[in-house]
Design a protein around this motif. Structure first.
Motif, short mmCIF file in Angstrom:
data_model
loop_
_atom_site.label_atom_id
_atom_site.label_comp_id
_atom_site.label_asym_id
_atom_site.label_seq_id
_atom_site.Cartn_x
_atom_site.Cartn_y
_atom_site.Cartn_z
N HIS A 62 0.82 -1.22 0.00
CA HIS A 62 0.00 0.00 0.00
C HIS A 62 0.85 1.26 0.00
O HIS A 62 0.42 2.31 -0.48
CB HIS A 62 -0.96 0.00 1.19
N ARG A 93 -4.37 -7.37 6.19
CA ARG A 93 -5.55 -7.66 5.39
C ARG A 93 -6.25 -6.39 4.88
O ARG A 93 -6.88 -6.41 3.83
CB ARG A 93 -6.54 -8.50 6.22
N HIS A 95 -5.10 -3.97 3.46
CA HIS A 95 -4.58 -3.55 2.15
C HIS A 95 -4.52 -4.70 1.17
O HIS A 95 -3.74 -4.69 0.23
CB HIS A 95 -3.18 -2.93 2.34
N TYR A 96 -5.37 -5.69 1.40
CA TYR A 96 -5.30 -6.91 0.58
C TYR A 96 -5.61 -6.62 -0.89
O TYR A 96 -5.02 -7.21 -1.79
CB TYR A 96 -6.27 -7.95 1.13
N LYS A 97 -6.54 -5.70 -1.12
CA LYS A 97 -6.95 -5.38 -2.50
C LYS A 97 -5.77 -4.87 -3.32
O LYS A 97 -5.56 -5.29 -4.45
CB LYS A 97 -8.05 -4.32 -2.46
N VAL A 98 -5.02 -3.96 -2.72
CA VAL A 98 -3.89 -3.39 -3.47
C VAL A 98 -2.77 -4.44 -3.63
O VAL A 98 -2.14 -4.54 -4.68
CB VAL A 98 -3.40 -2.05 -2.84
N ARG A 100 -3.24 -7.58 -3.99
CA ARG A 100 -3.70 -8.51 -5.03
C ARG A 100 -3.51 -7.92 -6.42
O ARG A 100 -3.09 -8.60 -7.35
CB ARG A 100 -5.18 -8.84 -4.78
N ARG A 101 -3.82 -6.64 -6.54
CA ARG A 101 -3.67 -5.98 -7.84
C ARG A 101 -2.20 -6.02 -8.28
O ARG A 101 -1.89 -6.32 -9.43
CB ARG A 101 -4.15 -4.51 -7.71
N ASP A 128 -5.27 -17.92 -2.71
CA ASP A 128 -5.28 -16.83 -3.70
C ASP A 128 -3.99 -16.79 -4.52
O ASP A 128 -4.01 -16.51 -5.71
CB ASP A 128 -5.51 -15.48 -3.02
#
Ligand SMILES: [Zn+2]
Length: 244
Positions: A62, A93, A95-98, A100-101, A128
């Protein structure tokens, strides 16, 4: 040999570097950000036995997301990439979205470039990580570092041909010992993960492979010398995929 080491982050990194270059046949220095890769490559003298790779650690994804383009560019000139991955533990968790991206972009880029060897962090995120690898079959070779999933996840990773880099600190927990004992003998290489990984309050050093061989020999029920030989052969075979 050491297949996952944050050598640039030890106190007195230059001395540790010099000693590792002397004592180890091979050391894989994984960096935590694209800018750190650039700085470390400049600061440390080139050595034929030390491989420095660009990465973007999920714990700081992040903060460093703006450096993703730089990483994708750096990946053109190298065969090895790391540290990259996902971290689904409570602390990270959010910042999991970033994460993953970034991880997906790295895997897609690896496939686009014809395959890369990746040192991958997968704490609480094995499912994942494997799904993202599955989405790009030409990504290359995955080395799951300090694997801490469950036995079913270990088998899933093994079925996909993943490698595992493990170090002395892994044997400090019952789950770590159980996982190490179940790992495929021909897919394990030594790592230190120093200076983050510690044993007895001291950072694990890049020349800790004999200790890993000794601990593995106990859980595999084999002579330590045999396991040391096995790790050396595994390391040589993995390195074929990392040479330019
Ligand atoms: Zn690491």
């Amino acid at each position: 040999m050491d297949f996952h080491c944050h050598l640039d982050l030890y106190p007195g990194a230059r001395d540790v570097y010099r000693e590792a270059a002397q004592r180890n046949e091979f050391t894989w220095l994984v960096t935590t950000s694209p800018k750190a890769f650039a700085a470390t490559s400049r600061a440390l003298p080139a050595s034929p036995s030390v491989l420095i790779s660009p990465g973007l650690h999920p714990e700081i994804a992040h903060e460093r997301a703006a450096e993703l383009d730089l990483l994708l560019e750096q990946m053109t000139g190298v065969k090895a990439v790391g540290e990259v991955g996902l971290d689904g533990s409570p602390r990270f968790r959010t910042h999991y979205k970033v994460q993953r991206r970034i991880f997906r972009a790295v895997i897609a880029r690896s496939a686009e470039l014809g395959g890369r060897t990746l040192s991958i962090h997968s704490r609480r995120a094995v499912k994942d990580v494997l799904a993202d690898l599955d989405a790009h079959p030409g990504y290359g070779t995955a080395v799951l570092h300090w694997f801490s999933g469950n036995q079913a996840e270990l088998r899933a990773a093994q079925d996909r041909g993943c490698w595992f880099s493990i170090g002395p600190a892994m044997f400090d927990s019952e789950n770590g010992r159980r996982l190490a004992s179940a790992m495929p003998h021909n897919r394990v290489v030594p790592e230190s993960d120093g200076p983050f990984a510690t044993v007895g309050g001291k950072p694990v050093m890049p020349w800790s492979a004999p200790e890993t061989a000794k601990r593995l020999a106990e859980v595999w029920n084999l002579p330590a010398g045999e396991v040391a030989g096995l790790l050396a052969r595994n390391g040589a075979s993995l390195r074929v995929s990392m040479e330019i």
